[in-house]
Design a protein around this motif. Structure first.
Motif, short mmCIF file in Angstrom:
data_model
loop_
_atom_site.label_atom_id
_atom_site.label_comp_id
_atom_site.label_asym_id
_atom_site.label_seq_id
_atom_site.Cartn_x
_atom_site.Cartn_y
_atom_site.Cartn_z
N LEU A 22 1.03 -1.03 -0.09
CA LEU A 22 0.00 -0.05 -0.13
C LEU A 22 1.02 1.27 0.12
O LEU A 22 1.54 1.56 1.10
N ASN A 23 0.89 1.80 -1.09
CA ASN A 23 2.00 2.97 -1.33
C ASN A 23 1.31 4.37 -1.84
O ASN A 23 -0.02 4.10 -2.03
N PHE A 24 1.96 5.33 -2.09
CA PHE A 24 1.20 6.53 -2.35
C PHE A 24 0.57 6.24 -3.70
O PHE A 24 -0.31 6.84 -4.23
N ASP A 25 1.36 5.52 -4.63
CA ASP A 25 0.69 5.46 -6.24
C ASP A 25 -0.47 4.53 -6.04
O ASP A 25 -1.47 4.93 -6.89
N LEU A 26 -0.62 3.68 -5.36
CA LEU A 26 -1.88 2.93 -5.08
C LEU A 26 -2.78 3.84 -4.48
O LEU A 26 -3.98 3.82 -4.94
N LEU A 27 -2.66 4.81 -3.37
CA LEU A 27 -3.54 5.79 -3.05
C LEU A 27 -4.06 6.58 -4.09
O LEU A 27 -5.38 6.58 -4.23
N LEU A 28 -3.20 7.06 -5.03
CA LEU A 28 -3.67 7.94 -6.09
C LEU A 28 -4.52 7.37 -6.84
O LEU A 28 -5.59 7.77 -7.30
N LYS A 29 -4.35 6.04 -7.26
CA LYS A 29 -4.93 5.26 -8.31
C LYS A 29 -6.32 5.26 -7.88
O LYS A 29 -7.47 5.28 -8.46
N GLU A 30 -6.38 4.78 -6.40
CA GLU A 30 -7.66 4.39 -5.86
C GLU A 30 -8.64 5.86 -5.88
O GLU A 30 -9.91 5.77 -5.77
N MET A 31 -7.84 7.08 -5.47
CA MET A 31 -8.68 8.13 -5.16
C MET A 31 -9.10 8.54 -6.54
O MET A 31 -10.21 9.13 -6.70
N ALA A 32 -8.25 8.25 -7.89
CA ALA A 32 -9.10 8.59 -9.25
C ALA A 32 -10.13 7.71 -9.41
O ALA A 32 -11.25 8.48 -10.04
N LYS A 33 -10.31 6.54 -8.65
CA LYS A 33 -11.43 5.93 -9.22
C LYS A 33 -12.74 6.13 -8.20
O LYS A 33 -13.99 6.30 -8.78
N MET A 34 -12.58 6.81 -7.02
CA MET A 34 -13.45 7.45 -6.37
C MET A 34 -13.91 8.68 -6.79
O MET A 34 -14.96 9.25 -6.11
N LYS A 35 -13.00 9.43 -7.63
CA LYS A 35 -13.46 10.72 -8.01
C LYS A 35 -13.55 11.68 -6.94
O LYS A 35 -14.80 12.31 -6.89
N LEU A 36 -12.87 11.77 -6.45
CA LEU A 36 -12.92 12.96 -4.87
C LEU A 36 -12.88 14.19 -5.38
O LEU A 36 -12.11 14.56 -6.40
#
Length: 224
Positions: free
Chosen positions: A210-224
């Motif tokens: 669980l790193n920053f890249d994975l966080l950003l990828k999930e954030m993009a999916k969630m459309k925050l």
């Protein structure tokens, strides 16, 4: 339970009739009466022991059946228990955001590029997120970009709505200000929870980082 044998002196007193009994002395009659009472008590206790022994044997059989049911239920519950443990990660999680300044010694260079023994102190910023759940052995760290403005720049790309309403103002916050910490935790905590809920087993076993890249990828999916 071991069976208790009656002592040999517990005997029937068929030899004693009324005429013989009243022919005894007071002391002898007293001994006979005492012996009869003791004999009755012994027989009574033996009877109770035998009854209780039957009850104990039945209880032992019942307990053996219940132990077998416990074993079967544990076999059925084990895989469900593991799923519940992973599910708990979605609800039991602590997230922290931190910024630090790390001081290092750096050798000073002159124009001729010869190294001297003189050192200067340089400060290197570091940003990271720490998270902990009830089911992970240790606190985990997510390393972000060194500079806050770099992190906010990336967050602006994947979380434009959040950046316009909150993120942009964080550029001017002091180091580790409460507003900064709260904003970053409120942004990242639901994202980390979502990732853990879907990939907790893989992350716990080290197969997914669980790193920053994975966080950003999930954030993009969630459309925050």
């Amino acid at each position: 339970m071991a069976k208790l044998n009656k002592p040999r002196w517990v005997v029937q007193m068929d030899w004693l009739d009324k005429e013989t009994y009243w022919g005894l002395s007071d002391s002898e009659r007293k001994d006979v009466n005492t012996f009869q009472n003791l004999s009755k008590a012994i027989n009574h206790h033996h009877k109770v022991i035998e009854e209780n022994d039957k009850l104990l044997k039945q209880l032992q059989k019942d307990n053996a059946k219940r132990l077998d049911k416990i074993r079967l239920n544990q076999l059925k519950a084990s895989p469900i228990f593991r799923k519940i443990e992973y599910l708990k990660a979605e609800h039991e999680i602590d997230v922290y955001y931190m910024e630090t300044l790390r001081k290092n010694k750096v050798r000073n260079k002159e124009e001729n590029r010869h190294l001297h023994k003189e050192f200067i102190i340089a400060e290197y910023p570091k940003c990271y997120i720490k998270y902990r759940t009830k089911n992970l052995a240790n606190t985990k760290t997510i390393i972000l970009k060194s500079q806050r403005f770099e992190n906010l720049k990336l967050l602006k790309e994947v979380c434009p709505k959040w950046y316009r309403s909150i993120g942009e103002s964080l550029n001017g916050e002091e180091l580790n200000s409460n507003k900064l910490k709260i904003a970053m935790v409120e942004l990242t905590k639901p994202v980390i929870k979502r990732i853990l809920a879907n990939q907790f087993k893989e992350i716990a076993e080290g197969r997914v980082i669980l790193n920053f890249d994975l966080l950003l990828k999930e954030m993009a999916k969630m459309k925050l």
